[in-house]
Design a protein around this motif. Structure first.
Motif, short mmCIF file in Angstrom:
data_model
loop_
_atom_site.label_atom_id
_atom_site.label_comp_id
_atom_site.label_asym_id
_atom_site.label_seq_id
_atom_site.Cartn_x
_atom_site.Cartn_y
_atom_site.Cartn_z
N MET A 51 0.84 -1.20 0.00
CA MET A 51 0.00 0.00 0.00
C MET A 51 0.88 1.26 0.00
SD MET A 51 -2.90 1.16 -0.39
CE MET A 51 -4.20 0.04 -0.06
N MET A 52 1.98 1.24 0.73
CA MET A 52 2.90 2.39 0.70
C MET A 52 3.51 2.55 -0.70
SD MET A 52 4.80 2.51 4.39
CE MET A 52 5.37 0.82 4.41
N LEU A 53 3.82 1.43 -1.35
CA LEU A 53 4.30 1.48 -2.73
C LEU A 53 3.25 2.09 -3.64
CD1 LEU A 53 6.38 0.67 -4.92
CD2 LEU A 53 5.18 -1.52 -5.05
N SER A 54 2.00 1.74 -3.42
CA SER A 54 0.92 2.29 -4.23
C SER A 54 0.83 3.81 -4.06
CB SER A 54 -0.41 1.64 -3.82
OG SER A 54 -1.49 2.28 -4.44
N VAL A 55 0.94 4.29 -2.84
CA VAL A 55 0.88 5.74 -2.61
C VAL A 55 2.08 6.43 -3.26
CG1 VAL A 55 1.02 7.50 -0.81
CG2 VAL A 55 -0.48 5.53 -0.52
N THR A 56 3.25 5.80 -3.16
CA THR A 56 4.44 6.38 -3.80
C THR A 56 4.27 6.45 -5.31
OG1 THR A 56 5.80 5.46 -2.04
CG2 THR A 56 6.94 6.13 -4.05
N LEU A 57 3.74 5.41 -5.90
CA LEU A 57 3.49 5.41 -7.35
C LEU A 57 2.45 6.45 -7.74
CD1 LEU A 57 3.56 1.58 -8.05
CD2 LEU A 57 5.23 3.28 -8.84
N LEU A 58 1.48 6.64 -6.88
CA LEU A 58 0.45 7.65 -7.16
C LEU A 58 1.06 9.05 -7.15
CD1 LEU A 58 -2.56 7.84 -7.73
CD2 LEU A 58 -2.93 8.11 -5.29
N LEU A 60 4.09 9.75 -7.87
CA LEU A 60 4.95 9.84 -9.06
C LEU A 60 4.14 9.83 -10.36
CD1 LEU A 60 7.80 7.41 -7.99
CD2 LEU A 60 7.88 9.90 -8.06
N ALA A 61 2.83 9.88 -10.25
CA ALA A 61 1.91 9.94 -11.40
C ALA A 61 1.94 8.66 -12.23
CB ALA A 61 2.20 11.17 -12.28
N GLU A 62 2.21 7.55 -11.61
CA GLU A 62 2.13 6.25 -12.27
C GLU A 62 0.80 5.62 -11.87
OE1 GLU A 62 4.23 4.84 -14.40
OE2 GLU A 62 5.64 6.50 -14.33
N PHE A 63 -0.28 6.13 -12.47
CA PHE A 63 -1.62 5.77 -12.02
C PHE A 63 -1.95 4.28 -12.21
CE2 PHE A 63 -1.90 10.31 -13.18
CZ PHE A 63 -2.09 10.79 -11.90
N GLY A 64 -1.58 3.72 -13.34
CA GLY A 64 -1.87 2.31 -13.59
C GLY A 64 -1.16 1.41 -12.59
N SER A 65 0.11 1.67 -12.36
CA SER A 65 0.87 0.88 -11.40
C SER A 65 0.34 1.08 -9.98
CB SER A 65 2.35 1.26 -11.45
OG SER A 65 2.87 1.01 -12.72
N ALA A 66 -0.08 2.30 -9.66
CA ALA A 66 -0.62 2.59 -8.32
C ALA A 66 -1.90 1.80 -8.09
CB ALA A 66 -0.86 4.08 -8.16
N VAL A 67 -2.77 1.77 -9.08
CA VAL A 67 -4.02 1.02 -8.95
C VAL A 67 -3.72 -0.47 -8.82
CG1 VAL A 67 -6.13 0.35 -10.17
CG2 VAL A 67 -5.43 2.74 -10.11
N LEU A 68 -2.79 -0.97 -9.61
CA LEU A 68 -2.42 -2.38 -9.53
C LEU A 68 -1.85 -2.73 -8.15
CD1 LEU A 68 -2.14 -5.05 -11.06
CD2 LEU A 68 0.15 -4.31 -11.75
N ALA A 69 -1.01 -1.87 -7.60
CA ALA A 69 -0.45 -2.11 -6.27
C ALA A 69 -1.54 -2.05 -5.20
CB ALA A 69 0.65 -1.09 -5.97
N ALA A 70 -2.49 -1.12 -5.35
CA ALA A 70 -3.59 -1.03 -4.39
C ALA A 70 -4.45 -2.28 -4.43
CB ALA A 70 -4.42 0.22 -4.66
N VAL A 71 -4.72 -2.78 -5.62
CA VAL A 71 -5.51 -4.01 -5.76
C VAL A 71 -4.75 -5.19 -5.15
CG1 VAL A 71 -6.39 -5.67 -7.45
CG2 VAL A 71 -6.84 -3.24 -7.74
N LEU A 72 -3.45 -5.25 -5.37
CA LEU A 72 -2.64 -6.30 -4.78
C LEU A 72 -2.66 -6.23 -3.25
CD1 LEU A 72 -0.66 -8.66 -5.14
CD2 LEU A 72 1.18 -6.97 -5.24
#
Length: 86
Positions: A51-58, A60-72
């Motif tokens: 979840m922290m990785l997801s927030v970091t990706l968000l 950094l404007a990596e929306f697709g990766s952020a959503v994927l990390a949040a789902v994971l």
């Protein structure tokens, strides 16, 4: 069945424990001793890290990766919850 020596040994241990730590002895007698320290389940820690990785990706404007990390992270959390219930 325990022999006389074993019973006497257990009684001595019980008496010493009652003198040294009466709260622990009381908890053991009731069948539910207090735990001193609680460990965090590894799957829950993994979900928090993802979840922290997801927030970091968000950020950094990596929306697709952020959503994927949040789902994971949600999937790992749900699996941990489901595994604990069964």
């Amino acid at each position: 069945m325990l022999g006389k020596y074993e019973r006497r040994s257990l009684e001595e241990i019980e008496n010493r424990l009652s003198q040294e730590d009466p709260e622990l002895a009381r908890g053991l007698a009731q069948g539910k001793p207090k735990t001193i320290r609680r460990r965090f389940p590894p799957l829950l820690v993994l979900a928090a890290v993802v979840m922290m990785l997801s927030v970091t990706l968000l950020v950094l404007a990596e929306f697709g990766s952020a959503v994927l990390a949040a789902v994971l992270a949600g999937g790992v959390s749900a699996f941990w919850y489901w595994r604990g219930r069964s």
